[in-house]
Design a protein around this motif. Structure first.
Motif, PDB file in Angstrom:
ATOM      1  N   PRO A 114      42.510 -45.384 -45.782  1.00  8.36           N
ATOM      2  CA  PRO A 114      41.101 -45.276 -46.181  1.00  8.36           C
ATOM      3  C   PRO A 114      39.963 -44.780 -45.204  1.00  8.36           C
ATOM      4  N   GLY A 115      40.349 -44.327 -44.214  1.00  6.91           N
ATOM      5  CA  GLY A 115      39.455 -43.878 -43.164  1.00  6.91           C
ATOM      6  C   GLY A 115      39.214 -42.281 -43.538  1.00  6.91           C
ATOM      7  N   LYS A 116      40.515 -41.622 -44.194  1.00  4.95           N
ATOM      8  CA  LYS A 116      40.248 -40.299 -44.567  1.00  4.95           C
ATOM      9  C   LYS A 116      39.062 -40.129 -45.497  1.00  4.95           C
ATOM     10  N   LEU A 117      38.826 -41.297 -46.491  1.00  3.81           N
ATOM     11  CA  LEU A 117      37.491 -41.004 -47.183  1.00  3.81           C
ATOM     12  C   LEU A 117      36.381 -40.965 -46.574  1.00  3.81           C
ATOM     13  N   ALA A 118      36.245 -41.901 -45.664  1.00  3.68           N
ATOM     14  CA  ALA A 118      35.040 -41.939 -44.686  1.00  3.68           C
ATOM     15  C   ALA A 118      34.962 -40.589 -43.934  1.00  3.68           C
ATOM     16  N   SER A 119      36.060 -40.247 -43.346  1.00  2.17           N
ATOM     17  CA  SER A 119      35.789 -39.146 -42.667  1.00  2.17           C
ATOM     18  C   SER A 119      35.652 -37.787 -43.303  1.00  2.17           C
ATOM     19  N   ARG A 120      35.975 -37.744 -44.459  1.00  2.75           N
ATOM     20  CA  ARG A 120      35.677 -36.631 -45.399  1.00  2.75           C
ATOM     21  C   ARG A 120      34.090 -36.423 -45.656  1.00  2.75           C
ATOM     22  N   MET A 121      33.557 -37.623 -46.021  1.00  2.99           N
ATOM     23  CA  MET A 121      32.158 -37.886 -46.384  1.00  2.99           C
ATOM     24  C   MET A 121      31.310 -37.469 -45.003  1.00  2.99           C
ATOM     25  N   LEU A 122      31.801 -37.943 -44.088  1.00  2.90           N
ATOM     26  CA  LEU A 122      31.202 -37.630 -42.696  1.00  2.90           C
ATOM     27  C   LEU A 122      30.995 -36.093 -42.470  1.00  2.90           C
ATOM     28  N   GLU A 123      32.242 -35.579 -42.711  1.00  7.16           N
ATOM     29  CA  GLU A 123      32.290 -34.096 -42.309  1.00  7.16           C
ATOM     30  C   GLU A 123      31.367 -33.417 -43.355  1.00  7.16           C
ATOM     31  N   GLU A 124      31.279 -34.027 -44.539  1.00  7.91           N
ATOM     32  CA  GLU A 124      30.617 -33.141 -45.631  1.00  7.91           C
ATOM     33  C   GLU A 124      28.899 -33.309 -45.208  1.00  7.91           C
ATOM     34  N   MET A 126      27.220 -36.320 -44.661  1.00  4.05           N
ATOM     35  CA  MET A 126      26.661 -37.996 -44.739  1.00  4.05           C
ATOM     36  C   MET A 126      26.425 -38.666 -43.607  1.00  4.05           C
ATOM     37  N   THR A 127      25.579 -39.260 -43.444  1.00  2.00           N
ATOM     38  CA  THR A 127      25.401 -40.409 -42.358  1.00  2.00           C
ATOM     39  C   THR A 127      26.139 -41.460 -42.612  1.00  2.00           C
ATOM     40  N   GLU A 128      26.298 -42.311 -41.407  1.00  2.00           N
ATOM     41  CA  GLU A 128      27.173 -43.449 -41.543  1.00  2.00           C
ATOM     42  C   GLU A 128      26.418 -44.380 -42.922  1.00  2.00           C
ATOM     43  N   ARG A 129      25.259 -44.429 -42.742  1.00  3.09           N
ATOM     44  CA  ARG A 129      24.378 -45.539 -43.679  1.00  3.09           C
ATOM     45  C   ARG A 129      25.012 -45.003 -44.838  1.00  3.09           C
ATOM     46  N   GLN A 130      24.850 -43.600 -45.240  1.00  2.24           N
ATOM     47  CA  GLN A 130      25.231 -43.255 -46.608  1.00  2.24           C
ATOM     48  C   GLN A 130      26.729 -43.407 -47.064  1.00  2.24           C
ATOM     49  N   VAL A 131      27.626 -43.353 -45.775  1.00  2.00           N
ATOM     50  CA  VAL A 131      29.079 -43.556 -46.298  1.00  2.00           C
ATOM     51  C   VAL A 131      29.399 -45.257 -46.756  1.00  2.00           C
ATOM     52  N   ASP A 132      28.400 -45.932 -45.563  1.00  2.34           N
ATOM     53  CA  ASP A 132      28.551 -47.363 -46.058  1.00  2.34           C
ATOM     54  C   ASP A 132      28.045 -47.639 -47.451  1.00  2.34           C
ATOM     55  N   ARG A 133      27.245 -46.912 -47.868  1.00  2.12           N
ATOM     56  CA  ARG A 133      26.553 -47.242 -49.332  1.00  2.12           C
ATOM     57  C   ARG A 133      27.600 -46.934 -50.318  1.00  2.12           C
ATOM     58  N   VAL A 134      28.251 -45.851 -50.137  1.00  2.00           N
ATOM     59  CA  VAL A 134      29.292 -45.528 -51.079  1.00  2.00           C
ATOM     60  C   VAL A 134      30.307 -46.341 -51.008  1.00  2.00           C
ATOM     61  N   LEU A 135      30.921 -47.030 -49.797  1.00  2.00           N
ATOM     62  CA  LEU A 135      32.093 -47.733 -49.816  1.00  2.00           C
ATOM     63  C   LEU A 135      31.629 -49.100 -50.512  1.00  2.00           C
ATOM     64  N   ARG A 136      30.191 -49.610 -50.375  1.00  2.00           N
ATOM     65  CA  ARG A 136      29.874 -50.736 -50.739  1.00  2.00           C
ATOM     66  C   ARG A 136      29.767 -50.817 -52.394  1.00  2.00           C
ATOM     67  N   ASP A 137      29.191 -49.786 -52.951  1.00  2.00           N
ATOM     68  CA  ASP A 137      28.682 -49.633 -54.355  1.00  2.00           C
ATOM     69  C   ASP A 137      29.630 -48.948 -55.005  1.00  2.00           C
ATOM     70  N   THR A 138      30.240 -48.050 -54.729  1.00  2.00           N
ATOM     71  CA  THR A 138      31.541 -47.480 -55.589  1.00  2.00           C
ATOM     72  C   THR A 138      32.624 -48.128 -55.458  1.00  2.00           C
ATOM     73  N   TYR A 139      33.267 -48.741 -54.112  1.00  2.00           N
ATOM     74  CA  TYR A 139      34.554 -49.094 -54.043  1.00  2.00           C
ATOM     75  C   TYR A 139      34.589 -50.670 -53.908  1.00  2.00           C
ATOM     76  N   PHE A 140      33.232 -51.336 -53.680  1.00  2.00           N
ATOM     77  CA  PHE A 140      33.168 -52.812 -53.444  1.00  2.00           C
ATOM     78  C   PHE A 140      33.952 -53.351 -52.158  1.00  2.00           C
ATOM     79  N   VAL A 141      33.763 -52.411 -51.181  1.00  2.00           N
ATOM     80  CA  VAL A 141      34.586 -52.927 -49.968  1.00  2.00           C
ATOM     81  C   VAL A 141      33.568 -53.893 -49.140  1.00  2.00           C
ATOM     82  N   SER A 142      34.136 -54.919 -48.377  1.00  2.00           N
ATOM     83  CA  SER A 142      33.457 -55.787 -47.760  1.00  2.00           C
ATOM     84  C   SER A 142      32.782 -55.418 -46.556  1.00  2.00           C
TER      85      SER A 142
END
Length: 417
Positions: A114-124, A126-142
């Motif tokens: 799962p960290g690969k998804l976050a790493s890819r977004m950060l390398e593109e 995105m800020t940590e807050r934006q990555v957090d929002r994608v994980l929350r709103d798209t994937y429903f991660v706690s």
């Protein structure tokens, strides 16, 4: 539960979600009779969209989930397939969440890393807050898993930044164990007292190391990390281990190697002399893996040592000069309890090892536990174990740096270092 696929064959994502929502169910691929529990997962494609629809019938109730991803002609076939898989797993997730009322900690994320998804977004960018929002709103991660995912992604990016293009990590495999643990599917040969295969394997390995050393020299590659794993590498006798380490030193340039690990794994294969040989042979990190410090749980897992042997092996490793020692624990082992796991974690943490890795039990198809599944803690108990580990280790100053998930993991949790 019977799984019926139309328009795709994405078994991995659906089976992972099945385990997260319906831990007592196993995937069965055959037609369902009227009224039987089943999931119909359909993927249709148009020039603009991939549309996945999952209809789940479970215990007399039916729920439906729909997910759509846009088709992008600029994507490679691999990237396009990932988008199709995303639609499938999100549709199953939505239907399963509606019918059970459960939202797993990892939400709809089913991948091993799962960290690969976050790493890819950060390398593109995105800020940590934006990555957090994608994980929350798209994937429903706690919230807890979002934090863990982003932290380990950042740790991976820092490690990657130190690498040169010619750097590699090298793995040397010793596929032997004294005995087979009930949860394990990795070992290719359980030797017990029969060691006749060790010597011919070691000779072949020495030849391969020599060839690999020449190839590395010719290609200009340099070894950044080296790991001797298994099986249980310390199944080798002390003279055999000394010989192997000598061949490694003779054939590999380790001048840029920042970490050389030997997996001890089983304390019943370790003694002070062998540990001294490993340390003097160039290894600077040991993995001593109790998995549990509860003797009853060790017996249930088929491990023929006791917790006292782990403490002895740890002390001997320290005496041999190892300052970097990793210790593994597994949450969810047969016959364990939340209280027992807490005692194990507290005992290991009191030793102050450099790393503590907490694995969630994975029910692997090649393991004895996969079929019988006897005396296993519930998903709720495993959740308490994992939560206690995170809270305790963070309070002690440990920071997560390593994360992956396997198929059939109890409670749909993770392995984290």
């Amino acid at each position: 539960m019977k799984l019926i696929f139309r328009g795709h064959d994405d078994r991995y994502a659906v089976e992972q979600s099945l385990l997260a929502f319906f831990p007592e169910e196993r995937p069965v691929y055959e037609p369902a009779e009227d009224g039987e529990d089943h999931a119909l997962v359909t993927l249709s494609r148009s020039p603009r969209y991939n549309t996945a629809v999952t209809t789940i019938t479970y215990h007399g109730r039916t729920a439906r989930g729909i997910s759509r991803t846009a088709v992008d002609p600029q994507l490679t076939e691999y990237e396009a397939e990932r988008l199709r898989q995303k639609a499938v797993k999100l549709s199953f997730f939505k239907a399963a969440r509606e019918i059970t009322g459960i939202t797993p900690s990892w939400g709809a994320l089913t991948g091993i890393r799962p960290g690969k998804l976050a790493s890819r977004m950060l390398e593109e960018g995105m800020t940590e807050r934006q990555v957090d929002r994608v994980l929350r709103d798209t994937y429903f991660v706690s919230p807890e898993r979002r934090r863990l995912c982003i932290e380990t992604a950042e740790a991976s990016r820092r490690a990657k930044a130190d690498l040169r293009p010619e750097d590699i990590s090298l793995y040397v495999g010793i596929p032997f164990c004294p005995t087979r643990c009930a949860y394990c599917s990795f070992v290719s040969r359980t030797i017990g007292r029969k060691t006749e295969l060790l010597e011919p394997y070691l000779r072949a390995l020495e030849q391969e190391i020599a060839v690999t050393g020449r190839l590395l020299t010719q290609s200009g590659r340099t070894i950044r990390t080296l790991y001797i794993g298994g099986g249980t590498p310390t199944t080798l006798s002390t003279p055999q281990m000394e010989r192997l380490l000598g061949v490694i030193r003779d054939n590999f340039d380790l001048s840029r190697c920042v970490e050389f690990t030997v997996e001890g794994g089983r304390p019943d294969t370790l003694d002070l002399e062998k540990l001294q040989v490993i340390r003097s042979g160039g290894a600077d990190r040991m993995s001593i893996n109790p998995q549990t410090m509860e003797d009853a749980v060790l017996r249930a897992c088929g491990r023929p040592h006791k917790a006292a042997d782990v403490l002895r092996a740890y002390g001997e490793a320290a005496d041999a000069g190892f300052s970097a020692i990793n210790m593994d624990l597994i949450a969810g082992l047969p016959a364990d309890s939340t209280a027992g796991f807490r005692r194990s974690l507290d005992t290991v943490a009191a030793l102050h090892p450099a790393n503590i890795t907490v694995h969630t039990l994975a029910l692997k198809k090649g393991a004895d536990l996969f079929e019988r599944r006897e005396n296993l803690p519930s998903a709720g108990d495993v959740a308490e174990m994992v939560a206690y580990a995170e809270q305790t280790l963070r309070a002690l100053g440990y920071k997560p740096y390593y994360l992956y998930r396997q198929k059939y993991m109890s409670g749909s949790f993770e392995n984290v270092g």
